[in-house]
Design a protein around this motif. Structure first.
Motif, PDB file in Angstrom:
ATOM      1  N   LEU A 338      38.473  54.286  33.322  1.00  0.00           N
ATOM      2  CA  LEU A 338      37.867  53.942  32.164  1.00  0.00           C
ATOM      3  C   LEU A 338      37.329  52.536  32.152  1.00  0.00           C
ATOM      4  CD1 LEU A 338      38.379  56.107  28.979  1.00  0.00           C
ATOM      5  CD2 LEU A 338      36.442  56.160  30.383  1.00  0.00           C
ATOM      6  N   ARG A 339      38.202  51.493  32.874  1.00  0.00           N
ATOM      7  CA  ARG A 339      38.037  50.127  32.536  1.00  0.00           C
ATOM      8  C   ARG A 339      36.637  49.602  32.653  1.00  0.00           C
ATOM      9  NH1 ARG A 339      41.829  46.108  34.180  1.00  0.00           N
ATOM     10  NH2 ARG A 339      43.346  47.460  33.389  1.00  0.00           N
ATOM     11  N   PHE A 340      35.862  50.196  33.699  1.00  0.00           N
ATOM     12  CA  PHE A 340      34.523  49.868  33.806  1.00  0.00           C
ATOM     13  C   PHE A 340      33.691  49.897  32.574  1.00  0.00           C
ATOM     14  CE2 PHE A 340      30.280  51.709  34.495  1.00  0.00           C
ATOM     15  CZ  PHE A 340      29.543  50.563  34.727  1.00  0.00           C
ATOM     16  N   HIS A 341      33.842  50.908  31.532  1.00  0.00           N
ATOM     17  CA  HIS A 341      33.040  51.023  30.787  1.00  0.00           C
ATOM     18  C   HIS A 341      33.243  49.953  29.605  1.00  0.00           C
ATOM     19  CE1 HIS A 341      31.694  55.039  31.950  1.00  0.00           C
ATOM     20  NE2 HIS A 341      32.958  55.123  32.370  1.00  0.00           N
ATOM     21  N   GLY A 342      34.068  49.176  29.731  1.00  0.00           N
ATOM     22  CA  GLY A 342      34.106  47.723  29.201  1.00  0.00           C
ATOM     23  C   GLY A 342      33.219  46.683  29.421  1.00  0.00           C
ATOM     24  N   GLU A 347      28.388  41.760  30.334  1.00  0.00           N
ATOM     25  CA  GLU A 347      29.069  40.543  29.680  1.00  0.00           C
ATOM     26  C   GLU A 347      30.470  40.154  30.196  1.00  0.00           C
ATOM     27  OE1 GLU A 347      28.505  43.415  28.022  1.00  0.00           O
ATOM     28  OE2 GLU A 347      26.800  43.035  26.679  1.00  0.00           O
ATOM     29  N   TRP A 348      31.027  40.553  31.108  1.00  0.00           N
ATOM     30  CA  TRP A 348      32.212  40.505  31.646  1.00  0.00           C
ATOM     31  C   TRP A 348      32.218  38.792  32.001  1.00  0.00           C
ATOM     32  CZ3 TRP A 348      35.180  44.756  34.994  1.00  0.00           C
ATOM     33  CH2 TRP A 348      35.667  45.659  34.016  1.00  0.00           C
ATOM     34  N   THR A 349      33.221  38.319  31.740  1.00  0.00           N
ATOM     35  CA  THR A 349      33.564  36.929  32.417  1.00  0.00           C
ATOM     36  C   THR A 349      34.035  36.929  33.817  1.00  0.00           C
ATOM     37  OG1 THR A 349      35.789  36.738  31.749  1.00  0.00           O
ATOM     38  CG2 THR A 349      34.110  36.171  30.101  1.00  0.00           C
ATOM     39  N   VAL A 371      34.609  55.902  39.668  1.00  0.00           N
ATOM     40  CA  VAL A 371      34.006  55.489  38.373  1.00  0.00           C
ATOM     41  C   VAL A 371      32.381  56.042  38.710  1.00  0.00           C
ATOM     42  CG1 VAL A 371      32.924  53.579  37.237  1.00  0.00           C
ATOM     43  CG2 VAL A 371      35.312  53.472  38.018  1.00  0.00           C
ATOM     44  N   ARG A 372      31.921  55.918  39.719  1.00  0.00           N
ATOM     45  CA  ARG A 372      30.426  56.419  40.107  1.00  0.00           C
ATOM     46  C   ARG A 372      30.295  57.906  39.990  1.00  0.00           C
ATOM     47  NH1 ARG A 372      26.761  52.541  41.771  1.00  0.00           N
ATOM     48  NH2 ARG A 372      27.381  50.758  42.622  1.00  0.00           N
ATOM     49  N   GLN A 387      24.831  53.482  36.797  1.00  0.00           N
ATOM     50  CA  GLN A 387      24.681  53.108  38.132  1.00  0.00           C
ATOM     51  C   GLN A 387      24.247  51.653  38.467  1.00  0.00           C
ATOM     52  OE1 GLN A 387      26.331  55.029  40.167  1.00  0.00           O
ATOM     53  NE2 GLN A 387      26.433  56.614  38.952  1.00  0.00           N
ATOM     54  N   ARG A 388      23.185  51.157  37.528  1.00  0.00           N
ATOM     55  CA  ARG A 388      22.719  49.976  37.700  1.00  0.00           C
ATOM     56  C   ARG A 388      23.930  49.057  37.106  1.00  0.00           C
ATOM     57  NH1 ARG A 388      18.028  51.963  35.582  1.00  0.00           N
ATOM     58  NH2 ARG A 388      18.588  51.080  33.506  1.00  0.00           N
ATOM     59  N   SER A 389      24.474  49.141  36.389  1.00  0.00           N
ATOM     60  CA  SER A 389      25.444  48.407  35.539  1.00  0.00           C
ATOM     61  C   SER A 389      26.525  48.403  36.729  1.00  0.00           C
ATOM     62  CB  SER A 389      26.068  49.135  34.261  1.00  0.00           C
ATOM     63  OG  SER A 389      26.984  48.117  33.616  1.00  0.00           O
ATOM     64  N   TYR A 390      26.947  49.332  37.305  1.00  0.00           N
ATOM     65  CA  TYR A 390      28.177  49.236  38.352  1.00  0.00           C
ATOM     66  C   TYR A 390      27.650  48.642  39.611  1.00  0.00           C
ATOM     67  CZ  TYR A 390      32.688  50.429  39.801  1.00  0.00           C
ATOM     68  OH  TYR A 390      34.003  50.135  40.244  1.00  0.00           O
TER      69      TYR A 390
END
Length: 466
Positions: A338-342, A347-349, A371-372, A387-390
């Motif tokens: 689930l970490r990716f959903h943050g 906006e991740w640094t 995750v995908r 998918q674009r976000s990943y």
């Protein structure tokens, strides 16, 4: 059969020696089944059965085999190798079982027909008499093979009472061969599911591994769940049928998990089934039933289910006697899925990206695939956005990796340097300083040695007196 025997000249050689000694020899088991399925070239050991007793088999093999062993002699089996081909030869068996364990009271038989009757499924109860090459099929295994159905030579209730592991083998063959089970076999599995508790965890694990890495694992798992066997070997999986996912989709978490597993399989390298990835995909949401909460707006939430699920995964795999490495890897993927959903809209640094990579470590590629695969929404717009976000996250990982060697992130000062700069001996304070420098490295990326030393001294000055 002819094609199989062309590929296995040792069979004809062996048959000649047994015939010369006045004994009968039959090729049996999976090699016969696979040859009839057009898989004669799939390799593997050759299994034979004979009227010769083990001591006579050893005498016949002497001078022919490159090497032989008798570790299975108590069960009538002698093993040997000839020109790289492994063979196992077992005396006709007519065992009886105490039906409290799966250990047979070994008894030798006199006919191939009695030997085939005690086998698990009719598709495995066919034989080829050698050297005559006569096909022996007293239980219509060929018809079952053509229909792609698993049935038992004897009544399934008797077969499973003798050896409950055969119920798991049925599910395993469903996965590996794409077969279905006969109605009477399914009924017996359902009625006798609790008998599987007679089987050791190690044996259960071995069958589960073969099932999960088979060509059709979803069908095998569904059979386990539908018959109630999963309640005893993987109870967390059927428990997911009780939960509705947080998006109020029509599918439950159980079905979702099966779809995720199938999608993860589609991302594997061809011909290289990944047990860890498949197991993590199947179990990634097992924490949802325990964390299910109905919110005031009527929606269902599963807060921190990845944390709970990782603990449940670890406990289940430990109970099934998996290796520490497998337990750690699967539970880690469940924890991180689930970490990716943050990441949201990106906006991740850089610090957050570094932590993501470092926490995943050597599991990063598998985590990408998991995750995908976890996106099963029918909303095409939402699926494309995810998918674009990943894609964006993977691009940032690649960029940072090129700059900073992300796969080997270490503090800018190691333990020896920390002790030298601060003039302190080995101890807990060194570990505490190391963690501080690692956190600094995550937050700011690489810094110069001079900056690192300054930061360390500043941190140390703020510590309580030692």
């Amino acid at each position: 059969m002819v094609e199989l025997l062309k590929l296995a000249p040792t069979a004809d050689e062996l048959a000649g020696r047994f015939a010369a000694a006045g004994h009968r020899l039959y090729l049996v088991g999976g090699s016969v089944r696979d040859a009839l399925l057009g898989r004669a070239g799939s390799g593997g050991d050759l299994d034979f059965t004979t009227d010769a007793r083990p001591e006579q088999v050893q005498k016949i093999l002497r001078g022919w085999a490159d090497r032989q062993w008798d570790t299975g002699i108590a069960f009538g089996t002698i093993g040997a190798v000839r020109r790289g081909q492994t063979v196992e030869i077992t005396t006709f068996r007519a065992d009886r079982y105490d039906r409290e364990s799966r250990n047979p009271e070994v008894a030798f038989g006199d006919t191939v027909e009695s030997d085939l009757l005690r086998r698990d499924f009719t598709v495995n109860a066919m034989a080829v008499q050698l050297p005559e090459r006569k096909f022996v099929d007293p239980h219509d295994g060929l018809a079952a093979l053509a229909a792609r159905v698993l049935d038992t030579p004897a009544a399934p209730e008797d077969s499973f009472a003798d050896d409950p592991l055969r119920m798991l083998r049925a599910a395993r063959f469903v996965s590996q061969l794409g077969f279905s089970v006969a109605p009477r076999v399914r009924a017996a599995m359902t009625a006798m599911a609790p008998e599987i508790t007679r089987i050791t965890a190690e044996r259960v694990q071995a069958e589960l591994n073969k099932l999960i890495t088979g060509a059709h694992p979803r069908a095998g798992i569904e059979l386990l769940v539908d018959t109630g066997l999963a309640d005893h070997v993987l109870p967390e999986v059927p428990a997911m049928r009780l939960a509705t996912d947080e998006h109020m989709q029509h599918k439950d978490v159980y079905t979702h998990s099966l779809v995720v597993m199938e999608q993860a399989i589609s991302r594997e390298e061809p011909g290289r089934p990944d047990l860890v990835l498949r197991m993590a995909a199947l179990l990634h949401d097992i924490g949802k039933p325990k964390t299910r909460k109905l919110e005031k707006d009527g929606r269902v939430s599963f807060h921190h289910h990845e944390v709970v699920g990782a603990k449940m995964t670890r406990a289940r795999l430990r109970a099934l006697r998996y290796s520490k490495a497998t337990i750690d890897e699967v539970s880690r993927l469940v924890y991180l899925h689930l970490r990716f959903h943050g990441y949201g809209t990106g906006e991740w640094t850089d610090s957050a990206v570094r932590r993501y990579v470092t926490d995943a470590g050597p599991l990063l590629d598998r985590l990408h695939k998991l995750v995908r695969s976890d996106c099963t929404t029918r909303n095409r717009r939402r699926a494309s956005a995810l998918q674009r976000s990943y894609d964006s996250l993977e691009e940032r990982i690649a960029a940072l990796r090129a700059q900073e060697e992300l796969d080997a992130i270490r503090p800018d000062l190691d333990g020896n340097e920390i002790m030298r700069i601060l003039g302190i001996p080995p101890g807990p304070l060194v570990g505490k300083a190391y963690k501080h420098m690692l956190a600094l490295r995550m937050e700011r990326g690489p810094i110069s040695h001079e900056e690192a030393e300054t930061e360390l001294r500043t941190w140390y000055a703020a510590q309580p007196p030692h």
